[in-house]
Every structure is written in C-alpha cells, then in structure tokens.
Design an enzyme around this catalytic site. Structure first.
Site, PDB file in Angstrom:
ATOM      1  N   ASP A  87       1.223  -1.255  -0.082  1.00 58.93           N
ATOM      2  CA  ASP A  87       0.066   0.332   0.578  1.00 58.93           C
ATOM      3  C   ASP A  87       0.875   1.052   0.050  1.00 58.93           C
ATOM      4  OD1 ASP A  87       1.011  -0.406   2.446  1.00 58.93           O
ATOM      5  OD2 ASP A  87      -0.995  -0.286   3.638  1.00 58.93           O
ATOM      6  N   GLU A  88       2.770   0.766  -0.466  1.00 58.51           N
ATOM      7  CA  GLU A  88       2.733   2.313  -0.456  1.00 58.51           C
ATOM      8  C   GLU A  88       3.620   2.341  -1.610  1.00 58.51           C
ATOM      9  OE1 GLU A  88       4.313   3.841   3.438  1.00 58.51           O
ATOM     10  OE2 GLU A  88       4.896   1.412   3.791  1.00 58.51           O
TER      11      GLU A  88
END
Lengths: 369, 360
Positions: free
Chosen positions: B53-54
């Site tokens: 998620d980054e």
C-alpha cells in the site's frame, strides 16, 4: 620419565600419529602428542576424537612415565634433530621436558598428561584379519568416489562389508559408485561398517610396509579399531543406513565397448579441458561401431572433438557424462583395456577393467537439454 | 490506548474494551491498492511499490504540467479521497528515504514536505528508529553509542558508523543526511530475482509440528510455483520463524541438487525447522524462501539412488496448468484438508509482496 630411543624410529612414529593431532580444537590437550614409556617400549598417541592413532617403538627406558608434548613443535623438532639417538627426560618441578640429541638440546613445556584421553583398544570377539595389500587396494580403488559435502554424511564414508569370506568396500556420492571386492582367507561373521573417507585415506597412506602383514579390524558400537605392525588406529564410524548399492548396479547391458585405457583417459582429459559448464564437466560420448567420438562444447570458450578406437557390441549410443567421473576411474584402472557397458542415454553405465571382475564402477549420465 | 501493530485481538481488547474490530478483506485491499496506482500513473511512469500500500513516485519533469511536488501530492490526495473514498498520507521530498519518512509524519490525509532547506529542523529531531531500515537491532546498536535521533546519526563520523555496521553504516548515514540518490523504478521494470520467498502470519498461533508442517507446505508450494514461473531452481532453502512474542530468526541450508519441486523445498524447510525450534513459544508467523537461484534448464547429473526427478517435475508442472485453468483450489494436498482454516490462503496470489529493492 627418562628414555633413549632411535631417531629415525621416533620420527616414523611421530609421522604416523601426526594426522590425528587436532589442529582446530577448543581442547588444548588434543593438540599434543602423548608419550608413554614402560616395559622397554615407547608408545606415541594422538587423537582429535574423530580418529586416534597410536604407534609403539622400542626404547631404552631408565625411568618409565607419561608426558604430553605440543604436537606441532615436537614433530618439527624430531625431523630436524641431529644424530641417531635421542634422549627424552622430564623435570617434574619445572613442568618441562628435555630433549637431547647430539649437541642440541630443547626444553619443551609439557601439557598435563593426566588430561589426555588415552586410547582404549577395542576387543571384539571376532576380529577380521585381512592382508595389508588387499585392504590398501580396496581403499585406493574406491575412496575417491566418496562425497565431500557434509550435507549427506552417510556418503562421506566407505561401506566396508564382509559376507561369506568376501570383503567389499563401496563408496558413492550418489552420482557414481565404486565397488571393489576381494576374498578373505578366513571366514567371518557378516558385518557392515561405514568408515569416514578421511580415515580410509589415512589408513591407505600408513599401509605401505614392504613385507605383507596382517591387519586386524575389530569394532564395537560406533567405533572401529585397526591394528597392524606397531600401529593402532581407532576411528568413529558413520552411523546410519547405507542405501542398497546392489540395486543400482544394472543386471545386464545392451551395449558393451572395449577401449584402450590409456588412450581413452588421455582423450577424455583433453576434451574435458573445454567442458567446464557450471559445476559439471559435461562431455558427450558417441559410441559407434569402431570408435568413440568424444566432444565438448562450451559456448563461452570453444569446442573439442576427439576419437578413440573401440570395439563395440550391441547398439550404438550417444550419452553425456561428467568427464571428471570418467577420468577418476580411468586413473584407477591398471589393466590395458576397459569394458564400458551401457543401456540407454539416461540410465547408469558401468566401467570395469577387462581382467578384474572384482572391480565395478557405476556412473550416472548427465541429462542435457 | 497502547494497541500495537501485530498484537492479537484478545490482548488488544483487554487494553481497549470498546474496540471495534473490522474483519480484513485482503482482496479488497489489493484492489484499492491497484486503483490508487492507476491514479498515480496519471502523473508519472516511475512508480515503485514499497509493500502493498505504499509507492514511491518520481514526478521530476512533470512540474510544468501538473505543478510542483506539493501540488501533485495534494491533487493525488484529493483524487484518491474523492474517487476511492480512502485517505492517503504523502511525503514530498527530493529522495526516497525522506519521502517515506514524511508520509509517516502526519496521518491521516496529510502532506508533509521535506525540502533541502527544512530537513534539518523537520527530520533531525526524530528518533533514529523512524528512519527507513533502522530496525530493532540497529536501533539498539545506535542507542549503545548515544545515537538517539536521526540528527545524531547524521552528525556522526561516517567511519565510526562503518566500523559499527559495515557498509550499511555508511548507507544509513547517507540516508540521514539526505544523500540517498537511489532511482525510482520505471513502471513494469522488474529487478533480477535473487530469491523467492513467501511468508504468512497465521490465523491462529501454531502450537505443534503438524500445524507447522501444513503452513510450510502451503508456503513451499507457492515458492515452487514462482520458481517455475521464473524458470529457476533454488539450491538453498531458508526459513524464517516468528513466535508470539514477535521474536524472529532465520535459518538456511543447502540442498544437494537444485530444485523447484515443492516437496523437496518443504522437506528441507521442515528439517531446518526441526533442527532449530525448541517450542518454548507458539509461532505467530512462518516464511519459506528459496535462494541461490540457478536456471532450470541446465544439465542434470542423475542420481543413482533417487528415481529421475523429471517425473516429479512434470507432475508439478501439470498441477500448475490445472490450477491455471480451474483455480488454485482445484487440486490440493490431502493435508490441506485437515485444517482448511489454517491453510486456506494462497500465498502466491494474495501475499506476494514485491520486495523493496532499495539499494540496487
């Protein structure tokens, strides 16, 4: 302790036990050589707990006793000492040992003799007696086939098997297998021992006496004791189940080839120069009616091609082997010709001397893509 | 309230009795992550994932179209919020380390700009543990030498740090000073595979060897599939084990012949596990990794005592194609049926986290 002994005898004894002196050990006492003098004999011992070697020589003993000396320094010193006779004496108050030969004199610090794990000889009820030249031959013809990597400990040793007046030694690294048989003069119980390759090699090195002599093997649990001449070796055995090697020896072959050993060896050695591909030395062998075509191809270096005359019976065949495994066996065959027996390009093949049915070498091919 | 990442639910509930627990939906998570990436792709083609998620985005050169870094960050933040309904935190900086650091400084739905002019005020007072790649062990080493903040680290003599941590010491020092110049990967660019591994935190703690065996087989199958898809074989197998106190270790061992057969990998992993775990604590998480990769199409020296591996290899390839056509659960090992709660996950599809190639 105070003794006099012959220098060359002492040097021989030190060299004999030296291989068992531990080099890397947390126990300093194991870096020493143990000397014990009693009953006109001087016994030298060394052990690293894997292997223990003892060697006994004649000595003129004025005062019996036991000492331990630094293995490294003692061995170098004895080799260089002048004269024929050596005197070794202790002075208890200083804990040093005086070694005198000719005009030279050394004082070596001693290690505490009471800490040395003195070897205990193994007494089994039915020891095996085998001639030294026979045992040496068994070892030399097989030990090279053992595995080096410790990941599979069972293959880092040779299987010594006795059955029906026959003695066999088998070694394998799972890719090739060497088997040598001989007959025993006296019968014995069945037994199987897996002896570490290191110890086998060491034994072969020590079995070089000029006169034929008996070697006595006795064993118990996980140890084997080997006695010959004035030497006693005790070794740990490798524990575990050696796989059934009889199963991997093909019962019959569809192709057999007879080739001159030296010509074949030289050709394979030349072709293998360009066969380095990753970790395998892959060489291809094309067996035709009257010759073997040996080739190797390394895209980064080049190609090699050589033919050797051969007599073939059965079907022609093209097969790839690790050239090293072929060279290893050819170097150990003394006969003029070898018999190379094969089935298919993906099944194990066999190499034997043409005059010795007691020596078998099985080799697996390499599957090329 | 003191609830931490990785804590088990009952412990968290003890700390915070009114805790609202939302069940995870990993598929949804991945879908949103993918959709967010589609938004990022409107601004640059240099997008590098860091975990699921980054992402790092290099927007150099896009200023005259979309505005400066801060402007783009704000547009992205607003678009993600309005189009996907989730909040993002963005760090804007001239290097990857500080961008990541900035994204963690203000949460949620915020932007932090760390520039060459303000990083000494903004970054240096932070605890050194906030810096990327300073984990528990490194933090402890730093603490022993009175390095508590990122500023402490930046001001240290780089040679001392090299003595302390080796090459890594110099790298971390560069990070602390903003000298990190690692490029951001192009979209679709994949690094050369060095090892293939999967790990999982299990739905319940593993308490015996049977549990462990199940998980290791699930992981080993995934590792094997991925090795095959890359056309590779591994010669080293490594396992990582983390117990319920989050203490972890890794062990590795060589196998005699290179393999991509799941059974071989699992057997070695089990051997390593049995030799190294004493069961003083239950296990929270396990990982299996294949390393020392070689190409799968090389020559194979046949083995006298084992039957030809090619049968087992083609069996596994057949299973691969079955799963491709009929789904991953169309064919399973029997053992997987014993506790399908525990084994009912597919590490290959759900858990592949493309690793962080920070220092290439």
């Amino acid at each position: 302790m105070k003794i006099f002994c012959n220098r060359s005898q002492l040097q021989h004894a030190v060299q004999t036990v030296q291989k068992a002196v531990a080099s890397k050990t947390p126990l300093p006492i194991l870096t020493g050589i143990y000397l014990e003098a009693k009953n006109d004999k001087l016994e030298l011992q060394a052990t690293d707990y894997e292997i223990g070697i003892s060697c006994t020589i004649d000595a003129n003993i004025e005062q019996p006793g036991a000492i331990v000396l630094s293995g490294r320094y003692f061995q170098e010193m004895v080799r260089k000492l002048p004269g024929e006779s050596i005197e070794i004496s202790t002075s208890t108050e200083e804990r040093t040992i005086k070694i005198t030969a000719g005009n030279s004199q050394f004082n070596l610090l001693s290690l505490p003799a009471e800490e040395f794990p003195v070897l205990r000889q193994i007494n089994s009820e039915n020891p095996i007696i085998v001639k030294d030249y026979c045992l040496r031959e068994l070892i030399k013809k097989t030990v090279f086939a053992c595995a080096n990597d410790e990941a599979r400990p069972i293959f880092t040793g040779g299987l010594l098997e006795i059955k029906d007046q026959e003695i066999r030694l088998v070694a394998t690294n799972t890719h090739r297998l060497a088997l040598k048989k001989d007959s025993l003069e006296s019968g014995s119980d069945q037994m199987k021992l897996i002896i570490p390759a290191k110890i086998l090699s060491e034994l072969a090195r020590l079995l070089v006496g000029e006169d034929a002599q008996d070697v006595t093997l006795s064993w118990q649990k996980n140890q084997v004791g080997i006695a010959f001449d004035n030497v006693y070796i005790i070794s740990r055995l490798i524990e575990g189940q050696f796989p059934d090697y009889n199963k991997v020896i093909p019962p019959s072959y569809t192709t057999t080839i007879e080739i001159n050993t030296d010509e074949f060896l030289a050709a394979v050695e030349r072709v293998s120069l360009l066969a380095k591909d990753g970790e395998y030395n892959v060489a291809k062998f094309n067996f035709t009616n009257d010759e073997v075509i040996i080739t190797s191809n390394n895209p980064d270096v080049g190609k090699a091609y050589e033919t050797v005359n051969a007599t073939l019976s059965g079907n022609g065949l093209e097969i790839a082997f690790n050239a090293k495994y072929i060279i290893d066996i050819l170097k150990n065959i003394d006969s003029e010709n070898i018999i190379f027996s094969l089935n298919t390009e993906l099944s194990p093949a066999c190499i034997t001397p043409d005059n010795d049915s007691n020596y078998t070498y099985i080799i697996t091919p390499v599957r090329t893509n | 309230m003191g609830v931490k990442t990785g804590e088990v639910l009952w412990q968290a509930k003890q700390k915070c009795p009114g805790l609202v627990i939302v069940p995870p939906d990993f598929k949804k998570y991945l879908r949103f992550s993918r959709m967010a990436r589609e938004i990022y792709a409107d601004y640059t083609n240099q997008i590098e994932a860091f975990g699921i998620d980054e992402n790092w985005l290099d927007v150099t050169g896009a200023e005259h179209i979309s505005g400066d870094g801060e402007k783009i960050a704000d547009t992205i933040r607003q678009r993600v919020k309005s189009e996907l309904g989730v909040t993002v935190s963005v760090g804007v900086s001239w290097n990857k380390t500080f961008a990541k650091l900035g994204s963690d400084m203000k949460k949620p739905d915020a932007i932090t700009v760390i520039s060459e002019n303000n990083f000494k005020q903004k970054v240096w007072p932070l605890p050194v543990g906030d810096l990327l790649y300073v984990g528990r062990a490194t933090k402890q080493k730093f603490a022993n030498r009175a390095i508590f903040t990122i500023g402490d680290l930046a001001k240290r003599n780089v040679r001392d740090l090299k003595l302390l941590l080796g090459v890594w010491g110099e790298t971390l020092w560069q990070f602390a000073n903003g000298f990190d110049n690692a490029p951001i990967r192009q979209l679709g660019e994949e690094s050369i595979v060095k090892s293939v591994g999967n790990s999982t935190t299990t739905v319940r703690d593993l308490v015996n060897i049977e549990d462990v065996k199940l998980i290791i087989y699930v992981l080993a199958e995934s590792v094997a599939v991925r090795l095959r898809s890359h056309g590779l074989k591994c010669t080293t197998v490594a396992i990582s084990v983390r117990n319920n106190e989050l203490i972890s270790f890794e062990r590795q061992g060589k196998i005699s012949t290179p393999t991509f057969v799941s059974g071989d990998i699992a057997a070695k992993a089990m051997e390593l596990f049995k030799a190294n775990y004493t069961w003083d604590k239950p296990i929270r998480s396990l990982g299996v990794r294949g390393a020392d990769l070689v190409t799968a199409d090389r020559h194979i020296q046949l083995n006298l005592f084992k039957c030809d591996q090619s049968d087992r290899e083609s069996l596994e390839r057949t299973i691969d194609s079955l799963r491709e056509r009929f789904g991953s659960y169309c064919i399973q090992r029997c053992a997987m049926m014993i506790d399908s709660n525990l084994t009912g996950f597919n590490p290959k599809n759900d858990h592949v986290i493309h690793p962080v190639a920070f220092t290439r």
